[in-house]
Write a protein that holds these residues in place. Structure first.
Motif, short mmCIF file in Angstrom:
data_model
loop_
_atom_site.label_atom_id
_atom_site.label_comp_id
_atom_site.label_asym_id
_atom_site.label_seq_id
_atom_site.Cartn_x
_atom_site.Cartn_y
_atom_site.Cartn_z
N ARG A 117 0.84 -1.21 0.00
CA ARG A 117 0.00 0.00 0.00
C ARG A 117 0.86 1.25 0.00
N LEU A 118 1.87 1.22 0.90
CA LEU A 118 2.69 2.41 1.01
C LEU A 118 3.56 2.62 -0.21
N ARG A 119 4.02 1.47 -0.76
CA ARG A 119 4.82 1.64 -1.96
C ARG A 119 3.98 2.21 -3.10
N SER A 120 2.73 1.74 -3.20
CA SER A 120 1.89 2.30 -4.27
C SER A 120 1.56 3.76 -3.96
N ALA A 121 1.42 4.09 -2.66
CA ALA A 121 1.18 5.50 -2.31
C ALA A 121 2.37 6.36 -2.71
N TYR A 170 -10.75 7.56 -15.15
CA TYR A 170 -9.39 8.07 -15.32
C TYR A 170 -8.99 8.87 -14.08
N PRO A 171 -8.90 8.17 -12.93
CA PRO A 171 -8.73 8.92 -11.68
C PRO A 171 -7.46 9.78 -11.63
N LEU A 196 0.83 9.77 -0.48
CA LEU A 196 1.33 9.57 0.88
C LEU A 196 0.55 10.38 1.93
N PRO A 197 0.30 11.67 1.69
CA PRO A 197 -0.48 12.38 2.71
C PRO A 197 -1.84 11.72 2.99
N TYR A 198 -2.51 11.29 1.93
CA TYR A 198 -3.82 10.67 2.13
C TYR A 198 -3.69 9.33 2.84
N GLU A 199 -2.65 8.56 2.47
CA GLU A 199 -2.42 7.27 3.11
C GLU A 199 -2.12 7.47 4.60
N ILE A 256 -12.15 14.52 -4.52
CA ILE A 256 -12.54 13.99 -5.82
C ILE A 256 -12.61 12.47 -5.85
N THR A 257 -11.60 11.79 -5.31
CA THR A 257 -11.57 10.33 -5.47
C THR A 257 -11.52 9.55 -4.16
N GLN A 258 -11.34 10.23 -3.05
CA GLN A 258 -11.09 9.54 -1.77
C GLN A 258 -9.98 8.49 -1.93
N GLY A 259 -9.00 8.82 -2.74
CA GLY A 259 -7.87 7.92 -2.90
C GLY A 259 -8.12 6.78 -3.87
N GLY A 260 -9.35 6.64 -4.34
CA GLY A 260 -9.70 5.48 -5.16
C GLY A 260 -9.70 5.79 -6.64
N PRO A 261 -10.26 4.93 -7.45
CA PRO A 261 -10.82 3.63 -7.01
C PRO A 261 -9.71 2.70 -6.53
#
Lengths: 310, 286
Positions: A84-88, A169-170, A261-264, A249-254
């Motif tokens: 998760r963090l790496r993707s963030a 297209y998030p 990182l800030p959102y995570e 806009i996306t709440q981090g998603g989909p």
């Protein structure tokens, strides 16, 4: 002005000469105005960060009281190996770089346009800076509901179709919104750069028969380099912290497609209550920012030197 | 440069050519400006539409305007949010100015030793991501009962804007001609006199610009507001979130609220656009 800077520089390079009279008293008189701000900044910004570093060595989930214990660097290992963090981290880089690069290119083009004289130039400039002044949350809500909405959003309304832009297209949707908001910032800085260019030199080059393109690549771009760097670095520092647009806009998603990182970290603290891990992630963000900021500071010092040389 | 002496007619034709070119690029600039401002225009249009015209596809361009959505906004208890934002912005801006002006003075006109270290220390606090400090601040404010308190927000916003203000004020103070200051000193002007008579008149436009930029950043701030306030201290951006309810065509009400809440900053920014660059680049660029 030049005088002040050179003098002060001498102060830092060589130890200041021992003042003949006043001495310590004079030094304190000089320091006194600085102290309130310095003390305030240290207490409000540095102390919490030191505490964050301390928290980052704890295994600490607020939902399990009493489970808190010292684990050394374990949280950092989790942070650096967790998917998760790496993707963030990757999302942060993509979103920041995307927004900075595109707003930079657009900002440069617009600055060049605005550097010319034409009818209503100041009106156009006012129109162009407007996106930067709109409250970011308002802007994000406007884009999400008024523009990206599949049923009644402006894009589908004009071009037809029923694309759900923010979910299909998030990343692009987030970057577009950020570019819209940050292009004015880049434009203003680059415009200041263009206008600080000496007109005589440009005129001389023109008289010498240099074409517009040659003048642009050989003279304007090198002159703009520092301004481009400054814009990119300040833009990155602000945009790495992007939260409003993602939250809204996306709440981090989909999924985790736009979780930066800030959102995570926000989610780790306020929905998962993993205080230790969130702290470690925060420290990692700071280290990354320091790397970018070091370059930023070098650029700013460079501009100081220019100021000095004038 | 030395050899070419263009005949007058040739010079005139390049001039006209340049004029035509400027006009053509001017049109391009106008188009770009309209594209950029368009989402804002769209927001304003939406806020004025009748409920039935808001969520149509294709969009309705001509309609009888109504102010009912603005009335709705005022009916939905916006006042406490506005007051909180106003308090946070005004008090933190005041505090920033009080702290930053003397500090900038100590870093420019009568520099302390190691002034550049101090200057770079301040800027480094601005570059620190706020997520890295929010947890201790959150836990502390909960513990001492200062969470959801507007004064907590005032202090945090002050620390957020302080470095910016110090850098900006410093760049304005450096414009005070040193000779004038020294002449004043020779004539026996004390510190307070020279501040009042020489420094303040020169830097007050800069001071105003600095205050304005701090106000803008505080007014728009979201992250700290969303994490550290609940019901008592929520600021204007949080009000907007409350507006996205499922009920009816909320978009028009939302747009009206967004227009209202963006308006103070928009007007301030338009008025001060010449000084904006310097503030945004922290005084590094004029």
């Amino acid at each position: 002005m030049t005088d002040v800077i050179t003098r002060a520089d001498e102060h830092t390079e060589a130890p200041p000469p021992v003042p003949t009279k006043g001495g310590a008293k004079d030094r304190w008189a000089r320091r006194a105005p600085l102290l309130p701000a310095l003390v305030f900044a240290i207490i409000v910004t540095q102390v919490p960060f030191l505490v964050t570093i301390y928290f980052s060595t704890q295994s600490w989930n607020a939902l399990r009281p009493g489970s808190r214990k010292f684990v050394g660097f374990d949280n950092y290992i989790t942070v650096l190996t967790d998917d998760r963090l790496r993707s963030a981290l990757l999302n942060t880089v993509i979103l920041t770089a995307g927004a900075v690069i595109f707003s930079m290119i657009l900002g440069l083009a617009l600055a060049i346009l605005l550097d010319r004289k034409f009818l209503g130039r100041s009106i156009v400039r006012t129109m162009l800076i407007t996106p930067f002044l709109i409250m970011p949350v308002a802007a994000a809500l406007l884009w999400k509901h008024g523009i990206y909405n599949p049923d009644y959003g402006l894009i589908n309304g004009i071009f037809g179709g029923s694309t759900a832009w923010a979910t299909s297209y998030p990343k692009t949707a987030i970057i577009t919104t950020l570019v819209w908001q940050w292009t004015p910032f880049m434009m203003l800085i680059l415009l200041a750069g263009l206008q600080s260019q000496s007109n005589d030199v440009l005129e001389a080059a023109r008289v010498d028969g240099a074409g517009a393109w040659r003048i642009f690549t050989r003279m304007t771009l090198p002159h703009l380099r520092q301004y481009l760097e400054l814009g990119a670095l300040l833009g990155s520092i602000y945009l790495v912290n992007t939260f409003d647009a993602i939250y809204t806009i996306t709440q981090g998603g989909p999924g985790t497609a736009t979780t930066n990182l800030p959102y995570e970290i926000y989610q780790t603290i306020f929905s998962k209550y993993e205080y230790g891990e969130a702290s470690a992630a925060g420290v990692v963000v700071v280290i990354l920012t320091i790397i970018v900021a070091t370059f930023a500071l070098r650029v700013i010092s460079g501009l100081f030197k220019v100021e000095e040389g004038r | 440069m030395t050899t070419i002496a263009a005949p007058p007619s040739g010079a005139a034709s390049t001039k006209t050519r340049r004029k035509v070119g400027n006009a053509v690029w001017g049109v391009v600039a106008w188009i770009a400006g309209i594209i950029f401002v368009f989402p804002v225009i769209w927001m304003i249009l939406t806020s004025l539409k009748q409920a039935k015209d808001v969520t149509t596809n294709p969009p309705v361009w001509f309609f009888t305007p109504t102010f009912e959505h603005f009335t709705n906004v005022f009916d939905s208890n916006i006042t406490p949010f506005l007051l909180n934002s106003l308090m946070a912005s005004v008090f933190s801006t005041l505090l920033v100015v009080v702290l930053a002006t003397p500090a900038a003075y100590a870093l420019s006109l009568r520099p302390v030793a190691k002034w550049s270290d101090a200057l770079f220390f301040f800027i480094s606090t601005k570059m620190m991501p706020v997520v890295a400090a929010v947890l201790p601040v959150y836990l502390l404010t909960v513990k001492i009962g200062m969470k959801d308190n507007i004064w907590t927000m005032v202090i945090l916003y002050t620390s957020m804007n302080l470095p910016l203000a110090i850098w900006m004020m410093r760049s304005f103070l450096l414009e005070v001609p040193r000779e004038v200051l020294e002449a004043g000193e020779v004539d026996g002007a004390g510190l307070l006199t020279s501040i009042r008579r020489i420094i303040l008149p020169i830097v007050s436009p800069g001071l105003a610009a600095t205050a304005l930029i701090c106000f803008i950043f505080t007014w728009n701030e979201f992250f700290l507001a969303v994490n550290l306030t609940d019901t008592n201290a929520s600021t204007a951006p949080i009000f907007l979130l409350g507006f996205i309810s499922g009920r009816g065509p909320f978009l028009a009400d939302l747009s009206a609220a967004a227009v209202l809440l963006s308006l103070p900053v928009l007007i301030a920014g338009w008025v001060a656009q010449n000084k904006l660059v310097r503030g945004l680049s922290m005084g590094a660029v004029k």
